[in-house]
Design a protein around this motif. Sequence first.
Motif, short mmCIF file in Angstrom:
data_model
loop_
_atom_site.label_atom_id
_atom_site.label_comp_id
_atom_site.label_asym_id
_atom_site.label_seq_id
_atom_site.Cartn_x
_atom_site.Cartn_y
_atom_site.Cartn_z
N MET A 160 0.81 -1.20 0.00
CA MET A 160 0.00 0.00 0.00
C MET A 160 0.85 1.26 0.00
SD MET A 160 -3.20 -1.02 2.48
CE MET A 160 -3.95 0.59 2.30
N SER A 161 1.96 1.24 0.77
CA SER A 161 2.87 2.38 0.78
C SER A 161 4.29 1.88 0.95
CB SER A 161 2.51 3.36 1.91
OG SER A 161 2.75 2.75 3.17
N GLU A 162 5.24 2.78 0.68
CA GLU A 162 6.66 2.43 0.83
C GLU A 162 7.38 3.57 1.54
OE1 GLU A 162 8.41 1.29 -2.90
OE2 GLU A 162 7.53 -0.70 -2.75
N LEU A 163 6.80 4.03 2.65
CA LEU A 163 7.39 5.16 3.37
C LEU A 163 8.77 4.82 3.92
CD1 LEU A 163 4.23 6.35 5.36
CD2 LEU A 163 5.19 7.36 3.29
N ILE A 164 8.91 3.64 4.49
CA ILE A 164 10.21 3.26 5.09
C ILE A 164 11.27 3.16 4.00
CG2 ILE A 164 11.47 1.46 6.34
CD1 ILE A 164 8.77 0.69 7.67
N ARG A 165 10.96 2.43 2.95
CA ARG A 165 11.93 2.23 1.87
C ARG A 165 12.31 3.56 1.22
NH1 ARG A 165 10.95 -1.74 -3.32
NH2 ARG A 165 13.10 -1.80 -4.04
N SER A 166 11.32 4.42 0.97
CA SER A 166 11.59 5.71 0.35
C SER A 166 12.47 6.58 1.23
CB SER A 166 10.28 6.45 0.05
OG SER A 166 9.51 5.72 -0.87
N ALA A 167 12.16 6.62 2.54
CA ALA A 167 12.96 7.43 3.47
C ALA A 167 14.38 6.87 3.57
CB ALA A 167 12.29 7.44 4.84
N ARG A 168 14.49 5.55 3.60
CA ARG A 168 15.81 4.92 3.69
C ARG A 168 16.66 5.25 2.47
NH1 ARG A 168 17.47 0.33 1.69
NH2 ARG A 168 15.44 -0.63 1.28
N ARG A 169 16.03 5.22 1.28
CA ARG A 169 16.77 5.51 0.05
C ARG A 169 17.15 6.99 -0.04
NH1 ARG A 169 14.05 1.67 -4.62
NH2 ARG A 169 15.06 -0.23 -3.90
N ARG A 170 16.27 7.87 0.47
CA ARG A 170 16.62 9.30 0.47
C ARG A 170 17.87 9.56 1.28
NH1 ARG A 170 11.08 10.09 0.76
NH2 ARG A 170 11.10 10.33 3.03
N LEU A 171 18.04 8.77 2.34
CA LEU A 171 19.23 8.93 3.19
C LEU A 171 20.43 8.15 2.66
CD1 LEU A 171 17.67 8.63 6.76
CD2 LEU A 171 18.62 10.67 5.70
N GLY A 172 20.21 7.35 1.63
CA GLY A 172 21.29 6.52 1.10
C GLY A 172 21.65 5.41 2.07
N LEU A 173 20.66 4.96 2.82
CA LEU A 173 20.89 3.96 3.87
C LEU A 173 20.45 2.59 3.37
CD1 LEU A 173 21.88 4.26 6.84
CD2 LEU A 173 19.47 4.26 7.51
N SER A 174 21.29 1.59 3.62
CA SER A 174 20.94 0.22 3.22
C SER A 174 20.02 -0.40 4.27
CB SER A 174 22.20 -0.63 3.10
OG SER A 174 22.77 -0.81 4.40
N ILE A 175 19.50 -1.55 3.94
CA ILE A 175 18.70 -2.30 4.91
C ILE A 175 19.53 -2.57 6.16
CG2 ILE A 175 17.69 -4.58 5.34
CD1 ILE A 175 16.50 -4.53 2.57
N TYR A 176 20.81 -2.85 5.95
CA TYR A 176 21.68 -3.15 7.09
C TYR A 176 21.87 -1.92 7.97
CZ TYR A 176 22.65 -7.36 4.44
OH TYR A 176 22.52 -8.55 3.76
N GLY A 177 22.00 -0.75 7.33
CA GLY A 177 22.15 0.48 8.10
C GLY A 177 20.92 0.77 8.95
N LEU A 178 19.75 0.57 8.39
CA LEU A 178 18.52 0.80 9.16
C LEU A 178 18.39 -0.26 10.25
CD1 LEU A 178 15.91 2.22 9.79
CD2 LEU A 178 14.80 0.95 7.93
N ALA A 179 18.78 -1.49 9.93
CA ALA A 179 18.73 -2.56 10.94
C ALA A 179 19.58 -2.20 12.14
CB ALA A 179 19.19 -3.88 10.32
N GLU A 180 20.76 -1.63 11.88
CA GLU A 180 21.65 -1.22 12.97
C GLU A 180 21.01 -0.13 13.82
OE1 GLU A 180 26.08 0.74 13.46
OE2 GLU A 180 25.67 -0.50 11.70
N ARG A 181 20.36 0.85 13.16
CA ARG A 181 19.71 1.93 13.90
C ARG A 181 18.56 1.42 14.77
NH1 ARG A 181 19.15 7.41 10.26
NH2 ARG A 181 21.34 7.58 9.65
#
Length: 200
Positions: A1-22
């Motif tokens: 339905m939405s991709e807010l997390i993925r879009s925000a993560r990509r705007r920051l240039g953050l990988s899945i691993y980077g967000l996982a660490e946060r």
Amino acid sequence: MSELIRSARRRLGLSIYGLAERLGVTAGAVSQLERSERAGTIKLSSLERALEALGERLTTSTSPATMADRHLLSARSAAEAIGAELRSADPSAALRLTSQAIDHFRQARSENEIADFLEEPEPIGDERWDTLLATAVAWDAGERGITPPTWTDRPPLTSDWVPGPDTEHSDEYIAYLRAAAEPAFLEKGIVVRARDLASA
């Protein structure tokens, strides 16, 4: 339905691993969060937490529901459409739109939709049709126990009128229609039966 997390993560240039660490979770858990958001099954608290970790805040807002949101006519849009049909010399279509407006009014589900429907329309430009729409709205509102708005209180027409194509009707036909016509309309000089206003 939405991709807010993925879009925000990509705007920051953050990988899945980077967000996982946060977030202090595994990359698989972040991937699952993004999948559940796309599927519309994510918990609101999980979405808020992930966005906060990305430096973003989730906000929500509401607005009153309108008839247009459900692709239904309001008195305003009906008057506009009726006027357009009359300018195209199609009074039969104008009468159908009047019936359709009443049918749509009956579909108004909430106080907001009812209030939206009942907002005063711009004049159609033909006293007879303005009176017909106003009387139809007042009549149906009364049938439903809704107080008709003041704009529906119009003076009676100066002579009896049968809505639809401008054709000459015999006195016998007018008398036949008058016998079955709705009293609320007759009071306004409009000779019409309830079934004539039923949407097909």
